[in-house]
Design a protein around this motif. Structure first.
Motif, short mmCIF file in Angstrom:
data_model
loop_
_atom_site.label_atom_id
_atom_site.label_comp_id
_atom_site.label_asym_id
_atom_site.label_seq_id
_atom_site.Cartn_x
_atom_site.Cartn_y
_atom_site.Cartn_z
N LEU A 230 -1.16 1.41 7.81
CA LEU A 230 -2.53 1.64 7.35
C LEU A 230 -2.80 0.85 6.07
CD1 LEU A 230 -3.07 5.49 7.83
CD2 LEU A 230 -3.81 3.62 9.31
N THR A 231 -4.05 0.39 5.92
CA THR A 231 -4.49 -0.30 4.71
C THR A 231 -5.77 0.33 4.15
OG1 THR A 231 -5.76 -1.91 6.00
CG2 THR A 231 -3.48 -2.49 5.44
N ASP A 232 -6.25 1.37 4.80
CA ASP A 232 -7.50 2.00 4.35
C ASP A 232 -7.48 3.49 4.69
OD1 ASP A 232 -9.93 2.20 3.17
OD2 ASP A 232 -10.98 0.82 4.52
N ASN A 233 -8.38 4.24 4.09
CA ASN A 233 -8.46 5.69 4.33
C ASN A 233 -8.91 5.98 5.76
OD1 ASN A 233 -7.98 5.70 1.59
ND2 ASN A 233 -10.07 6.20 1.04
N THR B 104 -5.53 9.31 2.40
CA THR B 104 -5.99 8.35 1.39
C THR B 104 -4.93 7.29 1.19
OG1 THR B 104 -7.25 10.09 0.27
CG2 THR B 104 -6.83 8.06 -0.96
N ILE B 105 -5.31 6.02 1.36
CA ILE B 105 -4.40 4.89 1.21
C ILE B 105 -4.80 4.10 -0.04
CG2 ILE B 105 -3.51 2.77 2.26
CD1 ILE B 105 -2.62 5.29 3.69
N ALA C 224 -3.92 0.72 -2.76
CA ALA C 224 -3.24 -0.56 -2.98
C ALA C 224 -2.33 -0.42 -4.20
CB ALA C 224 -4.26 -1.68 -3.19
N TYR D 233 0.85 -1.19 0.00
CA TYR D 233 0.00 0.00 0.00
C TYR D 233 0.89 1.24 0.00
CZ TYR D 233 -3.84 -3.12 1.22
OH TYR D 233 -4.78 -4.12 1.22
N ARG E 207 -7.64 1.90 -5.87
CA ARG E 207 -8.47 1.07 -5.00
C ARG E 207 -8.31 -0.38 -5.42
NH1 ARG E 207 -14.39 3.46 -4.71
NH2 ARG E 207 -14.54 1.74 -3.22
N SER E 208 -8.31 -1.29 -4.45
CA SER E 208 -8.11 -2.72 -4.74
C SER E 208 -9.11 -3.23 -5.76
CB SER E 208 -8.23 -3.53 -3.44
OG SER E 208 -7.26 -3.12 -2.51
N SER E 209 -10.35 -2.78 -5.68
CA SER E 209 -11.38 -3.26 -6.59
C SER E 209 -11.14 -2.81 -8.02
CB SER E 209 -12.75 -2.77 -6.12
OG SER E 209 -12.78 -1.35 -6.06
#
Length: 436
Positions: free
Chosen positions: A190-193, A227-228, A230, A153, A266-268
């Motif tokens: 961190l892995t998310d916002n 903002t994090i 991937a 990330y 974003r991962s998606s």
């Protein structure tokens, strides 16, 4: 006989008796309610008329702790017993400010008139001030990142959501020491916002925190949005358009640096990105006579919602260096001994042979590297008689000499610039009868 007034009779004795009575009373009082001292410590000095300075846009600072005073009150014991520290008033009227920046301290006991207090004194008699012009300064709030996100990330962006500026005010000498305002954003693992609220720190020119309480701030904290994203490594896919100049050819070798880039999003979104495809229009080799090199900014070919990250641990500006290899075609001549040529599909009753100890000539064209792979001792060369007959519209062979095209199996990238022909000798085989 004349009578004298009794009031004046023995007047001297009466006066002496009165004086003695007063003295006796005073002695009795001093014995039962003597005059004593009482000390009151850390009495806060109240300030009045401070607008004398503030109206002139000036600020003051009390020096040497002269805003507190130790007060000594001298009075009778009965009076002192009823006095508390709250009854002591110490005041400094700024309208009495001297040119040396001192203000006299006035002392009083609120509950008693002066005649009930023999004396009141303080450990200091004036408040010492440092007077300066008031100054304001606007600062941009800088964000300082600390820590690193979890593996795989990166930090997309860090912004303040409630404004990126602040105002400070205070004594000019103190305000001038402040060079920047920062807010720390910790992104460790961190892995998310996330959204956080952090303290704003003031720093001097050496990066040390300025903590002077005389500075006023418009804000003390800042809301920070982190903002994090991937990350994913994907290959760069390249192709060309056009043809090199006559006599030249693209070798098929395309060098690209870097050949793999790291994308972020974003991962998606990035899970479906298999590679970065650069259209052939970016590499037009039309008329080229030498290697074609170009810098291509791949940022224009990123899918929506995808950005570039640093590649290979190094900062990446989005530009890749591409080289398309262009080489000249080379013509060579080789000979093949007739013994290497196989004759196939000869009709029954005929013999088709090549002239012994003869050879055929091949004119070859290709890249030098491909031509170097040609070995005449291992080439497969054939003459297909049935195919030759079909090409020439023959239903049967005739004895004699003929010339036919030789099929040669060449390495990839090598071509014949002229047909290879071999001389044939055609003979009919005599039939053998049973008697013979």
């Amino acid at each position: 006989m004349k009578r004298t007034n009794k009031l004046w009779h023995n007047l001297g004795l009466k006066i002496m008796a009165l004086v003695f009575s007063v003295l006796l009373w005073m002695v009795a009082v001093n014995i039962n309610d003597p005059v004593e001292r009482k000390v009151f410590r850390d009495v806060k000095v109240e300030t009045t008329n401070t607008n004398v300075l503030t109206d002139e846009n000036k600020l003051y600072k009390v020096l040497d702790d002269t805003d507190t005073v130790t007060v000594t009150v001298r009075a009778s014991r009965s009076v002192l017993e009823t006095i508390n520290v709250s009854d002591i008033t110490a005041s400094a009227d700024f309208s009495e400010l001297s040119f040396t920046n001192t203000v006299p301290i006035r002392l009083s006991v609120n509950r008693y008139v002066d005649k009930q207090i023999e004396s009141i004194s303080g450990s200091i008699d004036s408040m010492k001030l440092e007077v300066e012009d008031k100054k304001e300064k606007q600062l941009v709030i800088e964000i300082v990142q600390s820590g690193e996100p979890a593996e795989g990330y990166i930090v997309g962006k860090i912004t303040t959501t409630d404004g990126n500026a602040m105002k400070i005010s205070g004594p000019e000498s103190v305000v001038d020491t402040v060079k920047k305002a920062i807010v720390e954003a910790d992104v460790s693992d961190l892995t998310d916002n996330i959204n956080i609220t952090e303290k704003i720190t003031l720093l001097d020119a050496e990066g040390k925190e300025v903590t002077d309480s005389s500075i006023s701030r418009s804000v003390n904290t800042a809301k920070v949005s982190i903002t994090i994203l991937a990350t994913k490594e994907v290959p760069v896919s390249l192709s060309t358009m056009g043809e090199p100049a006559s006599g030249y050819v693209a070798t098929g070798e395309i060098n690209c640096a870097p050949a793999v880039v790291t994308i972020a999003g974003r991962s998606s979104v990035i899970k479906d990105v298999g590679g970065l495809v650069i259209p052939p229009e970016e590499l037009d080799i039309t008329g080229a006579t030498a290697d074609v090199t170009k810098l291509i900014d791949v940022r224009g070919y990123l899918p929506e919602g995808v950005s570039l990250s640093n590649t290979g641990g190094e900062e990446f500006n989005g530009k890749i260096a591409v080289t398309v290899k262009i080489e000249p075609l080379v013509d060579i001549t080789r000979t093949v001994d007739s013994s290497r040529i196989q004759v196939l599909n000869v009709p029954e009753g005929y013999s088709v042979t090549l002239t012994p100890d003869s050879s055929v000539t091949m004119k070859l064209r290709g890249l030098q590297g491909n031509l170097d792979q040609v070995n005449t001792d291992t080439l497969t060369c054939t003459v297909d008689v049935a195919e030759w007959m079909s090409d020439n519209g023959l239903s049967e062979l005739s004895e004699g000499s003929a010339e036919a095209e030789v099929d040669v199996s060449l390495p990839s990238g090598v071509i014949l610039t002229a047909p290879v022909r071999a001389a044939l000798t055609i003979e009919k085989i005599a039939e053998v009868t049973p008697e013979e």
